[in-house]
Design an enzyme around this catalytic site. Sequence first.
Site, PDB file in Angstrom:
ATOM      1  N   LYS A 185       0.872  -1.183   0.000  1.00  0.00           N
ATOM      2  CA  LYS A 185       0.000   0.000   0.000  1.00  0.00           C
ATOM      3  C   LYS A 185       0.898   1.217   0.000  1.00  0.00           C
ATOM      4  CE  LYS A 185      -4.515   0.731   0.153  1.00  0.00           C
ATOM      5  NZ  LYS A 185      -5.581  -0.118  -0.397  1.00  0.00           N
ATOM      6  N   ASP A 227      -6.767   4.237  -4.866  1.00  0.00           N
ATOM      7  CA  ASP A 227      -7.467   4.033  -3.591  1.00  0.00           C
ATOM      8  C   ASP A 227      -8.156   5.361  -3.274  1.00  0.00           C
ATOM      9  OD1 ASP A 227      -7.790   2.013  -1.302  1.00  0.00           O
ATOM     10  OD2 ASP A 227      -7.159   3.784  -0.202  1.00  0.00           O
TER      11      ASP A 227
HETATM   12  P1  NAD Z   1     -14.563   7.249  -3.223  1.00  0.00           P
HETATM   13  O1  NAD Z   1     -13.654   8.341  -2.793  1.00  0.00           O
HETATM   14  O2  NAD Z   1     -14.937   7.069  -4.655  1.00  0.00           O
HETATM   15  O3  NAD Z   1     -15.985   7.331  -2.426  1.00  0.00           O
HETATM   16  C1  NAD Z   1     -16.067   7.446  -1.033  1.00  0.00           C
HETATM   17  C2  NAD Z   1     -17.508   7.823  -0.669  1.00  0.00           C
HETATM   18  O4  NAD Z   1     -17.605   7.900   0.761  1.00  0.00           O
HETATM   19  C3  NAD Z   1     -17.932   9.200  -1.191  1.00  0.00           C
HETATM   20  O5  NAD Z   1     -19.297   9.151  -1.560  1.00  0.00           O
HETATM   21  C4  NAD Z   1     -17.755  10.098   0.030  1.00  0.00           C
HETATM   22  O6  NAD Z   1     -18.576  11.274  -0.009  1.00  0.00           O
HETATM   23  C5  NAD Z   1     -18.197   9.144   1.110  1.00  0.00           C
HETATM   24  N1  NAD Z   1     -17.785   9.556   2.445  1.00  0.00           N
HETATM   25  C6  NAD Z   1     -16.653  10.211   2.826  1.00  0.00           C
HETATM   26  N2  NAD Z   1     -16.693  10.475   4.128  1.00  0.00           N
HETATM   27  C7  NAD Z   1     -17.857   9.950   4.593  1.00  0.00           C
HETATM   28  C8  NAD Z   1     -18.478   9.908   5.862  1.00  0.00           C
HETATM   29  N3  NAD Z   1     -17.934  10.485   6.930  1.00  0.00           N
HETATM   30  N4  NAD Z   1     -19.656   9.252   5.975  1.00  0.00           N
HETATM   31  C9  NAD Z   1     -20.250   8.705   4.890  1.00  0.00           C
HETATM   32  N5  NAD Z   1     -19.708   8.742   3.666  1.00  0.00           N
HETATM   33  C10 NAD Z   1     -18.537   9.350   3.531  1.00  0.00           C
HETATM   34  O7  NAD Z   1     -13.882   5.932  -2.631  1.00  0.00           O
HETATM   35  P2  NAD Z   1     -14.127   4.423  -3.087  1.00  0.00           P
HETATM   36  O8  NAD Z   1     -13.116   4.065  -4.108  1.00  0.00           O
HETATM   37  O9  NAD Z   1     -15.577   4.193  -3.345  1.00  0.00           O
HETATM   38  O10 NAD Z   1     -13.687   3.667  -1.746  1.00  0.00           O
HETATM   39  C11 NAD Z   1     -14.569   3.539  -0.646  1.00  0.00           C
HETATM   40  C12 NAD Z   1     -14.028   2.436   0.253  1.00  0.00           C
HETATM   41  O11 NAD Z   1     -13.894   1.232  -0.494  1.00  0.00           O
HETATM   42  C13 NAD Z   1     -12.634   2.688   0.857  1.00  0.00           C
HETATM   43  O12 NAD Z   1     -12.581   2.065   2.126  1.00  0.00           O
HETATM   44  C14 NAD Z   1     -11.697   1.953  -0.099  1.00  0.00           C
HETATM   45  O13 NAD Z   1     -10.470   1.587   0.500  1.00  0.00           O
HETATM   46  C15 NAD Z   1     -12.573   0.741  -0.399  1.00  0.00           C
HETATM   47  N6  NAD Z   1     -12.203   0.029  -1.621  1.00  0.00           N
HETATM   48  C16 NAD Z   1     -12.253   0.645  -2.843  1.00  0.00           C
HETATM   49  C17 NAD Z   1     -11.924  -0.083  -3.986  1.00  0.00           C
HETATM   50  C18 NAD Z   1     -12.021   0.524  -5.347  1.00  0.00           C
HETATM   51  O14 NAD Z   1     -11.796  -0.208  -6.315  1.00  0.00           O
HETATM   52  N7  NAD Z   1     -12.358   1.788  -5.498  1.00  0.00           N
HETATM   53  C19 NAD Z   1     -11.519  -1.421  -3.872  1.00  0.00           C
HETATM   54  C20 NAD Z   1     -11.488  -2.016  -2.625  1.00  0.00           C
HETATM   55  C21 NAD Z   1     -11.831  -1.279  -1.505  1.00  0.00           C
END
Ligand code: NAD
Length: 424
Positions: free
Chosen positions: A114, A154
């Site tokens: 990471k 990420d």
């Molecule tokens: P992103 O930045 O696209 O979306 C995050 C979302 O969470 C947004 O809608 C944001 O407004 C919201 N958010 C932020 N703070 C918040 C809060 N306090 N309460 C509620 N919502 C809140 O990120 P993502 O890529 O969708 O990732 C989200 C999670 O999934 C993370 O934990 C990331 O590590 C995990 N993840 C993502 C992927 C990927 O392929 N994108 C893969 C595996 C895991």
Amino acid sequence: MGLLTRKELMESSNAFSLAQQQLREAAATFGIEADLVEVLAACKRSVEVSIPVTMDDGSINVFTGYRVIHNNARGPSKGGIRYHPSVTCDSTKALAMWMTWKCALMGLPFGGAKGGVTCDPHALSLGELERLTRRFTTEIVNEIGPEKDIPAPDVGTNPAVMAWIFDTYSMNQGHSVLGVVTGKPLAVGGSLGREEATGHGALFCLQEALTRLDRTVAGTRVAIQGFGNVGSVLARLLVEQGATVVAISDSTGGIHNAEGINIAGALAHKAAGGRVSDFPGGERITNDELLALDCDVLAPCALEHVITGANAGAVKASLVLEGANGPTTPEGDAVLNDRGIVVLPDVLANAGGVVVSYFEWVQGLQEYFWKEEEVNARLQAIVTRAFAETWALHERDATSMRNAAYALGVGRVAEATMIRGLYP
Ligand code: NAD
């Protein structure tokens, strides 16, 4: 180091101690040798770099960046790069360790890594973001590479950032190196299906779980926290399968409608720069209220540590689908387990992203690109196999899905480490 109590762990609030504790618990349950556990508990390499960036006003800001390789016993290490104010060396180490188990659980020939930069990407201009990314890439240019360590997006990073990493690394090598990073835009060697991959993987896991519980996705009521990449794609796919999405949210709050939210409309509203809480067609709720809504499935798809010992008792869903990494604290997990709520853990439920990243890496190395249906069919095959293996262990040993997933992931890395032997 011995096992910490839950209380000590929560007080230490050290994500890496937490990840090490989870490893030791899985190892103790499944009888992995103590010496081997100590090898797996340590990160292979951690690099901390300073990143001086000329800001648009001519001043210079020095940011701190990290790249941590936890383990590469099963292959080159793989893991995202996070741009967020909360990024620390310890949190990066924890996320790197979770990547190791996730890749092993999926049967991918990767270890775990990471990276991250402590910054608020929303406070940077596009030019500042590009200069930061190119300097960070140059600082870690000897750590990464298609045979060594392959970054991906990420939180706070996206395909555009991956394109800058790809270009900077390639300029240093003197030729294009497609396999150095995944999550790239399609125009520079990205894979079809990558953007939807994590949501797709989560949907496949949910389908498998519901089938085993004699239920179907159609008619299931789902509340989703987070409407970013993972949450919004999952919402769209669920509606396509006949589910009812009763709540969605972003960082500003959410909306609830027991009859179902118009997800296509919410996606258009978000794409136009709107906030979820301003979208008509539901009553406004807070992110805390969303967790306690009357629904069948709760899908936390935003932040870490949102389901805790304090609020897990209020969860009404019978199934929790962890789209985010680490959304449930150990205390919250214990409460959910005691209440008989099935938790589909992050290493299983959100692994679709890294699986299609693996496909992108393979396609880049071969310089031969697959059709979207091919990507999705192969993704489904890998995720459903991992789900079946995890479910079988969960039933055989009457243990949680999280313990079972950890046991499989950790066991595979332990086996590879033993077979390779310790060098020299
Ligand atoms: P992103 O930045 O696209 O979306 C995050 C979302 O969470 C947004 O809608 C944001 O407004 C919201 N958010 C932020 N703070 C918040 C809060 N306090 N309460 C509620 N919502 C809140 O990120 P993502 O890529 O969708 O990732 C989200 C999670 O999934 C993370 O934990 C990331 O590590 C995990 N993840 C993502 C992927 C990927 O392929 N994108 C893969 C595996 C895991």
